[in-house]
Design a protein around this motif. Structure first.
Motif, mmCIF file in Angstrom:
data_model
loop_
_atom_site.group_PDB
_atom_site.id
_atom_site.type_symbol
_atom_site.label_atom_id
_atom_site.label_comp_id
_atom_site.label_asym_id
_atom_site.label_seq_id
_atom_site.Cartn_x
_atom_site.Cartn_y
_atom_site.Cartn_z
ATOM 1 N N ALA A 9 -12.293 7.177 11.003
ATOM 2 C CA ALA A 9 -13.076 6.005 11.638
ATOM 3 C C ALA A 9 -14.292 7.289 12.413
ATOM 4 C CB ALA A 9 -12.139 5.972 12.634
ATOM 5 N N ARG A 12 -17.545 7.369 10.330
ATOM 6 C CA ARG A 12 -17.642 6.092 9.616
ATOM 7 C C ARG A 12 -18.449 6.215 10.963
ATOM 8 N NH1 ARG A 12 -13.150 4.648 7.646
ATOM 9 N NH2 ARG A 12 -12.566 3.218 9.830
ATOM 10 N N TRP A 13 -17.984 6.203 12.205
ATOM 11 C CA TRP A 13 -18.873 5.621 13.268
ATOM 12 C C TRP A 13 -20.522 6.340 14.070
ATOM 13 C CZ3 TRP A 13 -18.823 8.262 18.981
ATOM 14 C CH2 TRP A 13 -19.348 7.145 19.416
ATOM 15 N N ARG A 16 -22.546 5.433 11.596
ATOM 16 C CA ARG A 16 -23.609 3.942 12.060
ATOM 17 C C ARG A 16 -24.267 4.501 13.271
ATOM 18 N NH1 ARG A 16 -19.581 -0.049 13.854
ATOM 19 N NH2 ARG A 16 -21.850 -0.846 13.794
ATOM 20 N N PRO A 146 -23.631 1.719 18.391
ATOM 21 C CA PRO A 146 -22.893 0.909 18.289
ATOM 22 C C PRO A 146 -21.778 1.169 17.725
ATOM 23 C CG PRO A 146 -23.326 2.769 16.165
ATOM 24 C CD PRO A 146 -24.646 2.970 16.925
ATOM 25 N N ALA A 147 -20.647 -0.271 18.174
ATOM 26 C CA ALA A 147 -19.390 -0.327 18.639
ATOM 27 C C ALA A 147 -18.649 0.600 17.640
ATOM 28 C CB ALA A 147 -19.063 -1.860 18.799
ATOM 29 N N PHE A 148 -17.200 0.762 18.158
ATOM 30 C CA PHE A 148 -16.482 1.517 17.564
ATOM 31 C C PHE A 148 -15.927 0.710 16.839
ATOM 32 C CE2 PHE A 148 -15.190 3.831 21.006
ATOM 33 C CZ PHE A 148 -15.654 4.757 21.303
ATOM 34 N N ASP A 149 -16.180 0.744 14.860
ATOM 35 C CA ASP A 149 -15.252 -0.861 14.255
ATOM 36 C C ASP A 149 -13.836 -0.261 13.686
ATOM 37 O OD1 ASP A 149 -17.905 0.980 11.847
ATOM 38 O OD2 ASP A 149 -15.226 2.328 11.881
ATOM 39 N N GLY A 150 -13.396 -0.832 12.661
ATOM 40 C CA GLY A 150 -11.965 -0.850 12.790
ATOM 41 C C GLY A 150 -11.900 0.313 12.075
#
Length: 153
Positions: A9, A12-13, A16, A146-150
């Motif tokens: 995660a 991924r962040w 992004r 960007p916001a943290f995603d799942g």
């Protein structure tokens, strides 16, 4: 922003951030040795379009990468600095050009010289090697992240 993220995660962040963030953008990456600063920096660089290896600049102090989308990624590691004024030899006064995404590991080595606006991103080991607590806060008025995603732990 605050979250507990798995390494996947976190990556991924970071991708992004590299793909979506507007420049100029300066991100100060804080955390102990092995916390994940270089992992996040690599992911941001790859998200911005850097291809190939993105090694930690611990011994070189700074790596610069051009990307296909016209963003230049500057990755600095200040761990080996003994005096904050040594940053001037790294081209510090030129950081933050309109097309730059600047990643600074060990920013506390040049605390009083850090540019504003910027993002402060602290990465902490949660005692579980599979997850990290990540806290991101703006200083001044930097472009949004960007916001943290799942996928958090």
């Amino acid at each position: 922003m605050d979250a507990v993220l798995t390494e996947e995660a976190l990556e991924r962040w970071g991708r992004r951030i590299g793909a979506e963030a507007h420049t100029p953008l300066v991100i100060a990456l804080r955390g102990d040795l092995g916390a994940g600063k270089s992992t996040l920096a690599r992911a941001v660089a790859h998200g911005a379009g850097v291809e190939g290896d993105v090694p930690s600049p611990t011994f070189n102090l700074v790596f610069r990468y051009d990307t296909p989308r016209g963003v230049q990624v500057q990755h600095l590691d200040l761990y080996r600095l003994e005096d904050p004024d040594e940053v001037w030899e790294l081209g510090w006064q030129e950081l933050g050009a309109p097309d730059e995404l600047v990643l600074i590991e060990w920013p506390e080595r040049a605390e009083s010289l850090l540019p504003t606006p910027r993002w402060e991103v602290a990465i902490e080991d949660e005692g579980d090697p599979a997850s990290r607590r990540v806290h991101a806060r703006p200083v001044g008025d930097p472009p949004p992240l960007p916001a943290f995603d799942g996928g958090g732990a």
